[in-house]
Design a protein around this motif. Structure first.
Motif, short mmCIF file in Angstrom:
data_model
loop_
_atom_site.label_atom_id
_atom_site.label_comp_id
_atom_site.label_asym_id
_atom_site.label_seq_id
_atom_site.Cartn_x
_atom_site.Cartn_y
_atom_site.Cartn_z
N GLN A 100 0.85 -1.17 0.00
CA GLN A 100 0.00 0.00 0.00
C GLN A 100 0.89 1.23 0.00
O GLN A 100 2.10 1.12 0.14
CB GLN A 100 -0.93 -0.07 1.21
CG GLN A 100 -1.83 -1.27 1.06
CD GLN A 100 -2.75 -1.49 2.22
OE1 GLN A 100 -2.41 -1.19 3.34
NE2 GLN A 100 -3.92 -2.04 1.95
N PHE A 124 -3.82 0.07 -2.67
CA PHE A 124 -4.51 -0.36 -1.46
C PHE A 124 -5.03 -1.77 -1.59
O PHE A 124 -5.02 -2.55 -0.64
CB PHE A 124 -5.68 0.59 -1.15
CG PHE A 124 -5.25 1.79 -0.40
CD1 PHE A 124 -4.84 1.70 0.91
CD2 PHE A 124 -5.24 3.03 -1.01
CE1 PHE A 124 -4.43 2.82 1.61
CE2 PHE A 124 -4.82 4.17 -0.32
CZ PHE A 124 -4.42 4.06 0.99
N SER A 125 -5.51 -2.10 -2.79
CA SER A 125 -6.05 -3.43 -2.99
C SER A 125 -5.89 -3.78 -4.47
O SER A 125 -5.36 -3.00 -5.23
CB SER A 125 -7.53 -3.45 -2.60
OG SER A 125 -8.27 -2.69 -3.53
N GLN A 158 -8.36 -4.18 -6.41
CA GLN A 158 -9.46 -3.60 -7.17
C GLN A 158 -9.08 -2.15 -7.43
O GLN A 158 -9.22 -1.31 -6.54
CB GLN A 158 -10.77 -3.64 -6.37
CG GLN A 158 -11.47 -4.98 -6.39
CD GLN A 158 -11.16 -5.76 -5.14
OE1 GLN A 158 -10.94 -5.19 -4.09
NE2 GLN A 158 -11.12 -7.07 -5.23
N LYS A 199 -8.58 1.66 -8.09
CA LYS A 199 -9.45 2.82 -7.94
C LYS A 199 -8.94 3.99 -8.77
O LYS A 199 -9.66 4.91 -9.06
CB LYS A 199 -9.47 3.28 -6.47
CG LYS A 199 -10.27 2.36 -5.57
CD LYS A 199 -10.46 3.00 -4.20
CE LYS A 199 -9.16 3.35 -3.51
NZ LYS A 199 -8.34 2.18 -3.20
N LYS A 255 0.21 -0.64 10.71
CA LYS A 255 -1.13 -0.68 10.12
C LYS A 255 -1.32 -2.06 9.49
O LYS A 255 -1.72 -2.18 8.32
CB LYS A 255 -1.27 0.41 9.06
CG LYS A 255 -1.11 1.80 9.62
CD LYS A 255 -0.98 2.84 8.54
CE LYS A 255 -0.67 4.19 9.18
NZ LYS A 255 -0.34 5.20 8.15
N GLU A 258 -3.31 -4.56 9.72
CA GLU A 258 -4.57 -5.15 9.27
C GLU A 258 -4.87 -4.87 7.81
O GLU A 258 -5.18 -5.75 7.03
CB GLU A 258 -5.74 -4.69 10.15
CG GLU A 258 -6.90 -5.65 10.03
CD GLU A 258 -8.24 -4.97 10.23
OE1 GLU A 258 -8.33 -3.74 10.03
OE2 GLU A 258 -9.19 -5.67 10.56
N ARG A 259 -4.75 -3.59 7.45
CA ARG A 259 -5.06 -3.28 6.06
C ARG A 259 -3.98 -3.79 5.11
O ARG A 259 -4.24 -4.08 3.95
CB ARG A 259 -5.34 -1.78 5.88
CG ARG A 259 -4.14 -0.89 6.03
CD ARG A 259 -4.56 0.55 5.79
NE ARG A 259 -3.41 1.35 5.41
CZ ARG A 259 -3.44 2.67 5.30
NH1 ARG A 259 -4.56 3.31 5.55
NH2 ARG A 259 -2.38 3.34 4.94
N TYR A 319 -4.67 -7.28 4.17
CA TYR A 319 -5.76 -7.36 3.19
C TYR A 319 -5.17 -7.53 1.79
O TYR A 319 -5.55 -8.43 1.05
CB TYR A 319 -6.63 -6.11 3.27
CG TYR A 319 -7.83 -6.15 2.37
CD1 TYR A 319 -9.02 -6.73 2.80
CD2 TYR A 319 -7.78 -5.64 1.07
CE1 TYR A 319 -10.12 -6.79 1.97
CE2 TYR A 319 -8.87 -5.69 0.24
CZ TYR A 319 -10.04 -6.27 0.69
OH TYR A 319 -11.13 -6.33 -0.14
N ALA A 324 4.53 2.32 18.87
CA ALA A 324 3.08 2.41 19.09
C ALA A 324 2.60 1.26 19.98
O ALA A 324 1.40 1.05 20.14
CB ALA A 324 2.35 2.40 17.76
N ILE A 383 2.77 -1.92 19.43
CA ILE A 383 2.12 -3.01 18.69
C ILE A 383 3.14 -4.13 18.56
O ILE A 383 4.24 -3.92 18.04
CB ILE A 383 1.69 -2.53 17.28
CG1 ILE A 383 0.67 -1.41 17.40
CG2 ILE A 383 1.14 -3.70 16.45
CD1 ILE A 383 0.38 -0.69 16.11
#
Lengths: 175, 75
Positions: A9, A59-60, A62, A64, A91, A93-94, A97, A122, A124
């Motif tokens: 991403q 981002f994915s 698909q 955009k 980040k 999680e995304r 994806y 952070a 994490i």
């Protein structure tokens, strides 16, 4: 393996990683029909020179916008390439994806959990070994800006493999 | 109370209740999914995009897309 596609991403450190791996010897080329640039370089894996391509952030799968269309086109045009999926650990999680989309598409994938220092700040904590067990593809923690984990990343590049998404679903207990 | 994401106020927080089905796959990669907590960070003037925070990361969304996202907010 003769090509490595750096995918991830936007703003996860793909280009920093690219410059580290290719020694910054990047030549910028222009993809026909768009204004979106990507970088090409060369790196050595086990003494063999392979091409490494810095794909625009997406981002994915698909698309955009134009940049994401380029990313998808490059992925589909380079059937024999392995995909180095870069994830911003803070980040995750995304990032996962996109990683799962790449795996589902059947691409041989290796995951770089980049920006591990930011995630640590952070508070994490990510169990990379567990993630690797679940996904079945190599997962390496890196801090590209500091050069951490890069040696291991290159060493493990040859372990990159395609896995079946169904197997992952089964191991995480999803439907 | 339900409202459109585009109607959320500055710094208002809520939980994503419904996303237009045609839009779901498009924004899932940005971490925006149903059930997620969301906070309005900035609204740009003249029908500009909104900036929202989901999972500690800021993402900007066009106002047209923000119209198709329903958020459950308190009170």
């Amino acid at each position: 393996m003769n090509k490595v596609l750096l995918m991830g991403q936007s703003n996860v450190g793909k280009s920093v990683l690219f410059n580290c791996l290719s020694g910054g010897g990047a030549t910028v080329s222009n993809y026909p029909g768009t204004t979106v640039d990507f970088d090409k370089g060369r790196m050595a894996i086990d003494g063999k020179i392979v091409e490494i391509i810095d794909v625009p952030g997406t981002f994915s799968l698909q698309p955009k916008d134009k940049a994401e269309e380029v990313a998808l086109k490059m992925l589909e045009g380079e059937k024999d390439a392995v995909v180095l999926c870069v994830i911003d650990s803070s980040k995750i999680e995304r990032g996962l994806y996109l990683a799962l989309e790449l795996i589902e598409k059947g691409c041989p994938v290796i995951i770089a959990l980049n920006m591990a220092d930011v995630a640590k700040d952070a508070n994490i904590r990510i169990n990379a070994e567990k993630l690797e067990d679940l996904l079945g593809v190599p997962v390496v923690t890196t801090v590209a800006t500091m050069g951490e984990g890069l040696k291991k990343l290159v060493e493990r590049m040859k372990e990159t493999r395609s896995v079946k998404i169904e197997g992952i679903m089964k191991s995480v207990g999803g439907g | 109370m339900e409202k459109k994401l585009s109607q959320m106020l500055y710094e208002e927080e809520g939980r994503i209740k419904k996303i237009d089905p045609g839009l779901r796959a498009q924004i899932a990669g940005m971490g925006i999914r149903e059930g997620k907590e969301i906070k309005m960070m900035t609204k740009q003037p003249i029908k500009g995009p909104v900036v929202v925070n989901v999972d500690r990361s800021n993402t900007s969304i066009g106002l047209g897309l923000a119209d198709k996202i329903i958020v459950e907010v308190e009170k």
